[in-house]
Design a protein around this motif. Structure first.
Motif, PDB file in Angstrom:
ATOM      1  N   ALA A   3       8.083 100.332  17.967  1.00  0.00           N
ATOM      2  CA  ALA A   3       8.618  98.968  18.015  1.00  0.00           C
ATOM      3  C   ALA A   3       7.432  98.088  18.397  1.00  0.00           C
ATOM      4  N   TRP A   6       5.768  94.265  18.753  1.00  0.00           N
ATOM      5  CA  TRP A   6       5.933  92.812  18.858  1.00  0.00           C
ATOM      6  C   TRP A   6       4.537  92.219  18.681  1.00  0.00           C
ATOM      7  N   GLU A   8       2.219  88.777  18.244  1.00  0.00           N
ATOM      8  CA  GLU A   8       2.093  87.319  18.326  1.00  0.00           C
ATOM      9  C   GLU A   8       0.867  86.909  17.528  1.00  0.00           C
ATOM     10  N   LEU A  44      19.297  92.542   5.587  1.00  0.00           N
ATOM     11  CA  LEU A  44      18.832  92.746   6.951  1.00  0.00           C
ATOM     12  C   LEU A  44      19.374  94.028   7.573  1.00  0.00           C
ATOM     13  N   ARG A  82      13.472  96.163  10.442  1.00  0.00           N
ATOM     14  CA  ARG A  82      13.749  95.265  11.582  1.00  0.00           C
ATOM     15  C   ARG A  82      12.709  94.145  11.710  1.00  0.00           C
ATOM     16  N   ARG A 100      11.577  90.635  12.062  1.00  0.00           N
ATOM     17  CA  ARG A 100      12.282  89.407  12.473  1.00  0.00           C
ATOM     18  C   ARG A 100      11.379  88.560  13.343  1.00  0.00           C
ATOM     19  N   VAL A 101      11.393  87.277  13.059  1.00  0.00           N
ATOM     20  CA  VAL A 101      10.604  86.318  13.829  1.00  0.00           C
ATOM     21  C   VAL A 101      11.437  85.922  15.043  1.00  0.00           C
ATOM     22  N   THR A 102      10.794  85.826  16.219  1.00  0.00           N
ATOM     23  CA  THR A 102      11.562  85.482  17.416  1.00  0.00           C
ATOM     24  C   THR A 102      11.955  84.008  17.379  1.00  0.00           C
ATOM     25  N   ARG A 103      13.128  83.709  17.954  1.00  0.00           N
ATOM     26  CA  ARG A 103      13.598  82.333  17.996  1.00  0.00           C
ATOM     27  C   ARG A 103      12.784  81.507  18.994  1.00  0.00           C
ATOM     28  N   THR A 104      12.378  82.154  20.080  1.00  0.00           N
ATOM     29  CA  THR A 104      11.675  81.424  21.143  1.00  0.00           C
ATOM     30  C   THR A 104      10.217  81.152  20.804  1.00  0.00           C
ATOM     31  N   ASN A 105       9.681  81.872  19.822  1.00  0.00           N
ATOM     32  CA  ASN A 105       8.262  81.720  19.500  1.00  0.00           C
ATOM     33  C   ASN A 105       8.049  82.003  18.017  1.00  0.00           C
ATOM     34  N   TRP A 157       8.784  90.831  15.456  1.00  0.00           N
ATOM     35  CA  TRP A 157       8.944  92.261  15.718  1.00  0.00           C
ATOM     36  C   TRP A 157       8.927  93.007  14.388  1.00  0.00           C
ATOM     37  N   TRP A 208       9.596  97.400  13.140  1.00  0.00           N
ATOM     38  CA  TRP A 208       9.900  98.782  13.499  1.00  0.00           C
ATOM     39  C   TRP A 208       9.274  99.644  12.408  1.00  0.00           C
TER      40      TRP A 208
END
Lengths: 347, 347
Positions: A255, A257, A259, A287, A306, A308-313, A318, A320
């Motif tokens: 997994a 993540w 940035e 999805l 999996r 997916r772009v984070t909502r907060t940034n 992420w 997988w």
């Protein structure tokens, strides 16, 4: 006809031929029709003398102690770090080019560390050390994906947690997992079987792979940072990892993540990853799909899901990734190094 | 003598009494000597009529359909989201205070979402909705640790990967894992057993828990963000997660990378976490120790290990947390909410 009467085809030796990586290397040589002029299977005294079939021909396994590499063009070493530390320099001195699966020479500046899909350009000539190192099993699938991300969006930092299979510890790891699971199924309070893994891997997860370093990270976690930097040619790349063994027989999952420097568009990212050689993106159509170690499919491809772009940034996403650690993470990468050397006329 | 003839002790009802959380709640009521004046065990028609022993006394399980909550002071609901959605409002209307283990009311502004070690202050009075929500099993151990980090160093962002056990899906999840593992041990090519989990969890890891949302995250992953914000009272807290099911029978693990506003001193961090109520830090004495689901020890404590500050970023650190998801993540937290309510005279 991979065994060929052609003086341009290399004479190969497989050290650790009876282990899980060696056995898979033989399968891959057969599957991919890798051309060779002669093949020697080599192992420790414990396995020497066994008969192993390669393309229908029986080969007696040679004892590494006393084996002469002077008639070997390329030797694949997959018998553990201490065997490589002792024997690789001897094989090189006797004239063989070595493709080493262990961590023994990976960070040696005279030794290229190669994932052919990423840095095959480092295979244009015979390396100064006479050795080409095969990276760690968790590093290989990750850098194949990171290359595309770096080129398009720039990687600011990556945070990775792994889910690593028992086969990373060889046949003894696989056997111990199966035996431990059988024991714990019968008696749920049993500690399980614990020799290769500590504690037992049966119905448990172990957040510690390879030895512990002074700063609290494990060597496995450090490899992901150092090797990724070297393969990608990004000496300041910031990757941090927690490496965990899980009760899966084969195929590592990660997994990750990541940035980036720039905002990431999911559709563009999916397209960029799906366009990579030997990579399958599982959520391209919908999805809901994702790969798992037992269901991902073709073991010669890196499987990604999996995404997916984070909502907060919006610069962070992420993914997988699932990859057969014995093939993608070891034997296939080693053989693809050899194939690239042949293609470039180095072998 | 937890069953007491004392009109100040509450009359309690356990809805979902025969499930894994309900069964554990009964064990915890016994273990902790929780005082009650009357106890009713309640379940769906399928389990109604069974006899269940509580402190040596047999209780017949009532059918939820038709159960009267008017003589119940506090009702624990652990029978799934749809049961809570339908029945919790009825129980509240009949006068019961509800402690709900499901996600049905967690984000309702009139319903406190409580982890007693973090925000027991929200239990000073009966909530407007008549409901107190118990958070998600992965959220509870994490926020108990994050509170201390936020207070001392400030949390800039957290990236979490989970390793979640089969028991999170109840007895059917546990049984399916065991049966699937037995099947795959006999025939390694068998797809295993797949009803609760898809694909089978036997010797596999599944990067998908609960339903998928439009942005590609799962509801389980969203819960970790939204619930942590609400419990900690930090509406802008930045937590992102990948939630993964692993073939472990019980106890969830989490690998959490946390970036702070200020540089983190490892020794101070270890001291801060070890000072928390009901938390055991496993690497206080030496770096080599770590908790795992099967070996962590006391199931009523959160177990933490692998605490290490990253070399590339002195404001960021990793930790590995293991907690019994049925106890810490559900039944124990619910009972501790009830204990806190009794202590404050609300019950």
């Amino acid at each position: 006809m991979p065994l060929v009467n052609d003086t341009t085809a290399p004479r190969i030796a497989l050290v650790g031929a009876t282990g899980v990586v060696g056995t898979t290397l033989i399968q891959l040589i057969e599957e991919r029709g890798f051309r060779y002029r002669a093949i020697d299977l080599v192992a420790s005294a414990r396995s020497a003398g066994r008969e192993v079939s390669v393309e229908g021909r029986d080969h007696r396994v040679h004892d590494l102690d006393g084996f002469d590499f002077s008639r070997t063009d390329v030797a694949f070493f997959s018998a553990g770090g201490s065997v490589s530390t002792t024997w690789v320099p001897k094989a090189v001195a006797q004239g063989a080019l070595v493709i080493d699966n262990t961590s023994a020479f990976r960070m040696d500046p005279a030794t290229p560390l190669v994932v052919p899909q990423v840095n095959a350009h480092e295979l244009e000539q015979r390396p100064a050390s006479g050795i080409i190192a095969n990276p760690n099993c968790s590093t290989i699938p990750l850098v194949r994906l990171l290359r595309a991300v770096e080129d398009r969006w720039g990687i600011r930092q990556a945070v990775v947690s792994t889910y690593q299979a028992a086969s990373g510890a060889g046949y003894s790891g696989i056997d111990e997992l199966r035996e431990g699971v059988r024991t714990v199924l019968e008696d749920p309070d049993s500690p399980g079987v614990s020799k290769t893994f500590s504690p037992s891997l049966a119905f448990d997860v172990i957040p510690s792979i390879d030895r512990r370093l002074d700063d609290g990270f494990t060597f496995e976690e450090q490899k992901m940072l150092q090797e990724s930097r070297k393969i990608l040619g990004l000496p300041h790349l910031d990757i941090t990892a927690t490496c965990v063994r899980v009760p899966v027989v084969n195929s590592h999952s990660e997994a990750a993540w990541i940035e980036c420097d720039a905002p990431v568009d999911r559709d563009e990212l999916v397209r960029a990853l799906a366009a990579l050689d030997e990579v399958t993106v599982h959520d391209r159509e919908e999805l809901g799909a994702f790969p798992t170690p037992r269901t991902a499919g073709d073991p010669n491809r890196v499987h990604v899901g999996r995404i997916r772009v984070t909502r907060t940034n919006p610069r962070a996403f992420w993914l997988w990734a699932v990859a057969d650690n014995v093939r993608i993470g070891a034997a296939l990468n080693a053989l693809q190094i050899a194939e690239a050397l042949v293609e470039r006329g180095v072998l």
